[in-house]
Scaffold this active site. Structure first.
Site, PDB file in Angstrom:
ATOM      1  N   LYS A 105      51.946  34.529  50.073  1.00  0.00           N
ATOM      2  CA  LYS A 105      51.581  34.135  48.649  1.00  0.00           C
ATOM      3  C   LYS A 105      52.054  33.673  47.087  1.00  0.00           C
ATOM      4  O   LYS A 105      52.184  34.405  46.708  1.00  0.00           O
ATOM      5  CB  LYS A 105      49.926  34.871  48.354  1.00  0.00           C
ATOM      6  CG  LYS A 105      49.041  33.788  47.841  1.00  0.00           C
ATOM      7  CD  LYS A 105      48.084  35.125  47.325  1.00  0.00           C
ATOM      8  CE  LYS A 105      47.778  34.389  45.932  1.00  0.00           C
ATOM      9  NZ  LYS A 105      46.446  34.978  45.113  1.00  0.00           N
ATOM     10  N   GLY A 166      39.794  36.724  38.969  1.00  0.00           N
ATOM     11  CA  GLY A 166      38.699  38.552  38.668  1.00  0.00           C
ATOM     12  C   GLY A 166      37.537  38.066  37.405  1.00  0.00           C
ATOM     13  O   GLY A 166      36.705  39.018  36.838  1.00  0.00           O
ATOM     14  N   ALA A 192      40.707  32.947  44.154  1.00  0.00           N
ATOM     15  CA  ALA A 192      40.080  33.707  43.206  1.00  0.00           C
ATOM     16  C   ALA A 192      38.963  33.502  42.601  1.00  0.00           C
ATOM     17  O   ALA A 192      38.373  31.965  42.628  1.00  0.00           O
ATOM     18  CB  ALA A 192      41.823  33.514  42.370  1.00  0.00           C
ATOM     19  N   GLY A 193      37.715  34.102  41.967  1.00  0.00           N
ATOM     20  CA  GLY A 193      36.509  33.739  41.034  1.00  0.00           C
ATOM     21  C   GLY A 193      35.498  33.877  41.550  1.00  0.00           C
ATOM     22  O   GLY A 193      34.620  33.350  41.543  1.00  0.00           O
ATOM     23  N   ASN A 214      39.109  39.635  46.613  1.00  0.00           N
ATOM     24  CA  ASN A 214      39.971  40.931  46.266  1.00  0.00           C
ATOM     25  C   ASN A 214      38.579  41.485  44.960  1.00  0.00           C
ATOM     26  O   ASN A 214      37.875  42.597  45.748  1.00  0.00           O
ATOM     27  CB  ASN A 214      41.097  40.815  44.755  1.00  0.00           C
ATOM     28  CG  ASN A 214      41.870  42.587  44.844  1.00  0.00           C
ATOM     29  OD1 ASN A 214      42.689  42.174  45.161  1.00  0.00           O
ATOM     30  ND2 ASN A 214      40.752  42.867  45.279  1.00  0.00           N
ATOM     31  N   THR A 215      38.450  40.869  43.757  1.00  0.00           N
ATOM     32  CA  THR A 215      38.038  41.889  42.687  1.00  0.00           C
ATOM     33  C   THR A 215      35.520  41.849  43.475  1.00  0.00           C
ATOM     34  O   THR A 215      35.425  42.503  43.056  1.00  0.00           O
ATOM     35  CB  THR A 215      37.370  41.376  41.450  1.00  0.00           C
ATOM     36  OG1 THR A 215      38.824  41.313  41.541  1.00  0.00           O
ATOM     37  CG2 THR A 215      37.153  41.881  40.360  1.00  0.00           C
TER      38      THR A 215
END
Lengths: 262, 66
Positions: A105, A166, A192-193, A214-215
């Site tokens: 990535k 995040g 992301a997001g 992830n977050t």
């Protein structure tokens, strides 16, 4: 098995085929044990990992690979923290030596508070990595013009941000995401997001091939429960996309027949 | 001998090769990747990579990330 209900509904990137359409990160967890449990609960087959210096003062510290095992998950090494193409190439060459993976990535962020991608440097780094033999999934802005440049340069997958890393704000530009999905011949992943399960559903309903997060899982009050929610969300969104939603109407339309009333 | 490990200066007794350094540090060589003076050293070459005074060694591994 996990991550998709239809046995025949798989997706492929760089010649590798997967059933789960949920890729999870391995950062921000309380510990690696929770991290591994969340990846299992998410039904993930691919996890992103970062490469950093070994803490030489304490070689007994827990190791990621002892919990999130490379024989259970496909590792997707990232270039987090790299701001130039040369840094990205150096990092991923080391990652390739550490584990032998050429599927990577690429993320080249701007050195800003919002962490949005530096697309000019991302495209340059992509070309360096491809000439070095890597298969590159590229984190990018939600700009269809740059997304096409990445694909033409040989990206294995296009991974637009839904919102800043995040931030948990969900998809900010459905129009652009739709244009990217429409034009791309390689897989498109929202990366992301994502903040909660409905964001993942919407990404999959829009026609994404998979979602990377992830977050949203790691910072949920109960990460394992959110991992399960995300697994179902990705399946629900994918199934709805395949099923094809009904047309929207302006007025009501009764579900019970009008005829035969007493 | 003087080595720079992950950006910090260290002093070691004479070490024959990279494998000896890994052993001295208490690391599992299979779980790390190593650069010597900006060149990646393949795992298979740890036992035959001689160390010289002043070498700059980077030892990295996978950690959690998104």
């Amino acid at each position: 098995m996990d991550g998709a209900q239809r046995v025949d509904d798989t997706w492929s990137v760089a010649g590798r085929t997967f059933r789960s359409r949920l890729i999870v990160g391995t950062g921000k967890y309380k510990d690696y044990a929770q991290n591994a449990a969340a990846a299992e609960a998410a039904g993930a087959e691919i996890v992103t990992v970062a490469l950093r210096r070994v803490n030489l003062s304490d070689p007994t510290q827990p190791l990621l690979v002892d919990y999130v095992k490379p024989d259970r998950f496909t590792f997707l090494p990232n270039t987090a923290g790299c701001f130039t193409g040369e840094d990205a190439v150096r990092t991923l060459r080391l990652a390739r030596e550490a584990g032998g993976w050429d599927l990577v990535k690429l993320e080249v962020l701007s050195n800003t508070k919002h962490l949005l991608p530096d697309m000019e440097e991302t495209l340059r780094a992509l070309k360096l990595l491809i000439s070095d033999g890597f298969q590159v999934m590229v984190y990018c802005s939600d700009d269809p013009v740059y997304a096409l440049k990445l694909e033409e340069a040989g990206a294995a997958a296009i991974m637009p941000a839904a919102a800043p890393i995040g931030s948990g704000r969900g998809i900010q530009n459905f129009l652009n995401l739709g244009l990217i999905i429409e034009q791309s011949k390689v897989p498109v992943l929202v990366d992301a997001g994502v903040g909660t399960a409905s964001d993942a559903v919407l990404a999959m309903e829009a026609g994404c091939d998979a979602v990377l997060m992830n977050t949203a899982i790691a910072e949920a009050r109960e990460p394992l429960r959110m991992a399960t929610a995300m697994k179902h969300a990705v399946i629900a969104g994918r199934e709805a996309y395949l099923a094809g939603r009904m047309d929207k109407r302006t007025y009501g339309d009764p579900s019970s027949p009008r005829a035969g009333l007493i | 001998m003087n080595l720079t490990l992950n950006g910090e200066a260290h002093v070691f007794p004479p070490l024959a090769d990279l494998a000896a350094l890994i052993s001295q540090l208490g690391l599992d060589g299979r779980k790390v990747a190593i650069e010597r003076n900006l060149e990646i050293v393949p795992h298979s070459a740890y036992g035959k990579t001689r160390l010289s005074d002043g070498d700059r060694i980077e030892i990295v591994h996978f950690i959690g990330g998104g």
